[in-house]
Enzyme design. Structure first.
Site, mmCIF file in Angstrom:
data_model
loop_
_atom_site.group_PDB
_atom_site.id
_atom_site.type_symbol
_atom_site.label_atom_id
_atom_site.label_comp_id
_atom_site.label_asym_id
_atom_site.label_seq_id
_atom_site.Cartn_x
_atom_site.Cartn_y
_atom_site.Cartn_z
ATOM 1 N N LEU A 81 2.554 15.946 -20.747
ATOM 2 C CA LEU A 81 1.658 15.491 -19.679
ATOM 3 C C LEU A 81 1.943 16.219 -18.364
ATOM 4 O O LEU A 81 3.086 16.299 -17.926
ATOM 5 C CB LEU A 81 1.854 13.977 -19.474
ATOM 6 C CG LEU A 81 1.138 13.349 -18.274
ATOM 7 C CD1 LEU A 81 -0.380 13.370 -18.465
ATOM 8 C CD2 LEU A 81 1.622 11.912 -18.043
ATOM 9 N N ARG A 98 0.059 5.599 9.929
ATOM 10 C CA ARG A 98 0.384 4.174 9.740
ATOM 11 C C ARG A 98 1.647 3.797 10.528
ATOM 12 O O ARG A 98 2.400 4.681 10.953
ATOM 13 C CB ARG A 98 0.580 3.903 8.250
ATOM 14 C CG ARG A 98 -0.718 4.090 7.485
ATOM 15 C CD ARG A 98 -0.639 3.542 6.092
ATOM 16 N NE ARG A 98 -1.921 3.719 5.422
ATOM 17 C CZ ARG A 98 -2.280 3.084 4.329
ATOM 18 N NH1 ARG A 98 -1.450 2.229 3.770
ATOM 19 N NH2 ARG A 98 -3.454 3.297 3.788
ATOM 20 N N SER A 114 -11.519 9.979 0.505
ATOM 21 C CA SER A 114 -10.378 10.052 1.425
ATOM 22 C C SER A 114 -9.583 11.356 1.250
ATOM 23 O O SER A 114 -8.353 11.345 1.191
ATOM 24 C CB SER A 114 -9.467 8.828 1.255
ATOM 25 O OG SER A 114 -10.182 7.643 1.509
ATOM 26 N N HIS A 124 3.421 -2.212 -1.679
ATOM 27 C CA HIS A 124 3.646 -0.843 -2.138
ATOM 28 C C HIS A 124 4.644 -0.825 -3.298
ATOM 29 O O HIS A 124 4.478 -0.088 -4.264
ATOM 30 C CB HIS A 124 4.148 0.034 -0.991
ATOM 31 C CG HIS A 124 3.106 0.303 0.061
ATOM 32 N ND1 HIS A 124 1.841 0.750 -0.246
ATOM 33 C CD2 HIS A 124 3.136 0.177 1.418
ATOM 34 C CE1 HIS A 124 1.143 0.894 0.879
ATOM 35 N NE2 HIS A 124 1.905 0.549 1.898
ATOM 36 N N ASP A 134 -5.395 2.579 -4.489
ATOM 37 C CA ASP A 134 -5.676 1.912 -3.218
ATOM 38 C C ASP A 134 -5.651 0.386 -3.378
ATOM 39 O O ASP A 134 -6.019 -0.142 -4.426
ATOM 40 C CB ASP A 134 -7.062 2.367 -2.708
ATOM 41 C CG ASP A 134 -7.240 2.091 -1.224
ATOM 42 O OD1 ASP A 134 -6.245 1.816 -0.531
ATOM 43 O OD2 ASP A 134 -8.397 2.156 -0.752
ATOM 44 N N ASN A 148 -2.855 -1.685 -2.024
ATOM 45 C CA ASN A 148 -1.527 -2.313 -1.922
ATOM 46 C C ASN A 148 -1.434 -3.239 -0.711
ATOM 47 O O ASN A 148 -0.827 -4.307 -0.775
ATOM 48 C CB ASN A 148 -0.434 -1.246 -1.789
ATOM 49 C CG ASN A 148 -0.290 -0.394 -3.024
ATOM 50 O OD1 ASN A 148 -0.831 -0.721 -4.075
ATOM 51 N ND2 ASN A 148 0.445 0.702 -2.902
ATOM 52 N N ARG A 188 -14.888 5.946 -1.660
ATOM 53 C CA ARG A 188 -14.794 7.201 -0.909
ATOM 54 C C ARG A 188 -13.625 8.012 -1.451
ATOM 55 O O ARG A 188 -12.755 7.506 -2.151
ATOM 56 C CB ARG A 188 -14.643 6.927 0.589
ATOM 57 C CG ARG A 188 -13.484 6.045 0.959
ATOM 58 C CD ARG A 188 -13.365 5.876 2.482
ATOM 59 N NE ARG A 188 -12.357 4.874 2.804
ATOM 60 C CZ ARG A 188 -12.629 3.584 3.042
ATOM 61 N NH1 ARG A 188 -13.876 3.148 3.000
ATOM 62 N NH2 ARG A 188 -11.657 2.734 3.317
#
Ligand code: IPE
Ligand code: IPE
Ligand code: MG
Length: 259
Positions: free
Chosen positions: A150, A90, A215, A56, A39, A41, A213
């Site tokens: 991974l 958005r 979200s 972004h 978060d 950007n 938070r």
């Protein structure tokens, strides 16, 4: 620039120091699953008087380093929140910029991720995405499905409540078909029907930008996660700050309800 060096399917032992050369941290204990809410950007772009899309884009530059470091450390699973079910609200141009970044990210990184034995899994409903994005994501998943390194989970059009509702539907179908008794449904049954089935629970959740938070991220999987909220905006979140979060995690007293 490729994010990873030449093909190397060897992995470091979990808990070992980074071989990346950038990390001098000594970790007492590493998480088995790190989740990151990337978060900040938008605020980063604003701070630098740039368009939101630039923020972004800068955030994906950063992402490479963080994925590489996670892999170097031998952490088994990394979940990244890239686009939530709520982010559709958005402005259209911003959503389009984010969708374009998905294509650009996979175009530039998939070869190296695959060479590094990374297994990619998309968390979220791909059916609502534009076709190019959907095909790119399916291709990345299929291409890396046999990899054993991974576990890289990228949450796109993801919502935690949506994931639980979806799991409930899948379980209900099995009950309706007579394959499962309602009494036999356990927490494990639910876990097995989430996107992250078969993966360890989240041990450490990092949310950048200082917001505290969830979200709607990984609601079920973070039940006993440790949380950390570094102030840095996502494009400024460095490997050094990541190491700090990991070191902090190693010092936490995790009790899981016990004495
Ligand atoms: C996070 O950055 C990226 C996405 C949600 C896709 P934001 O765009 O939410 O950044 P802020 O919160 O506005 O600073
Ligand atoms: C969460 O960030 C989603 C991602 C980072 C992809 P948001 O910026 O969308 O969350 P809110 O709106 O601040 O809760
Ligand atoms: Mg935000």
């Amino acid at each position: 620039m490729p994010i990873f060096g030449k093909a190397d399917k060897n992995r470091t032992i979990p808990g070992k120091k980074s071989t990346a050369g950038k990390s001098s941290a000594d970790f007492a204990r590493l998480p088995r699953h790190v989740a990151i809410i990337m978060d900040g950007n938008g605020r980063w772009a604003k701070r630098h008087k740039l368009a939101i899309a630039k923020g972004h884009r800068q955030g994906t530059e950063n992402l490479r380093e963080i994925i590489r470091h996670t892999d170097d450390l031998g952490i088994p699973a990394l979940s990244l929140y890239a686009f939530s079910t709520e982010n559709w609200s958005r402005p259209r141009e911003e959503v389009e910029a984010l969708m374009q970044l998905i294509l650009d990210f996979f175009a530039s990184e998939i070869d190296e991720l695959d060479a590094k034995n990374v297994r990619i899994l998309i968390l979220g409903d791909k059916s609502r995405l534009p076709e190019a994005q959907r095909l790119t994501l399916i291709e990345a998943e299929e291409r890396t499905s046999g990899n054993t390194g991974l576990r890289l989970n990228i949450a796109i059009n993801y919502g935690g409540r949506d994931e639980i509702a979806r799991a409930s539907r899948e379980i209900a179908k099995k009950v309706a078909r007579g394959e499962l008794l309602p009494e036999a449904i356990t927490e494990q049954t639910v876990a097995d029907h989430l996107y992250t089935a078969g993966q360890p629970d989240v041990d450490l959740l990092i949310r950048t930008s200082g917001e505290k938070r969830l979200s709607n991220f990984l609601l079920f999987q973070v039940a006993y996660a440790e949380f950390t909220f570094p102030k840095a905006l996502w494009p400024d979140f460095s490997v050094k700050l990541y190491d700090e979060a990991l070191t902090d995690f190693g010092a936490r007293d995790r009790r899981f309800g016990g004495r």
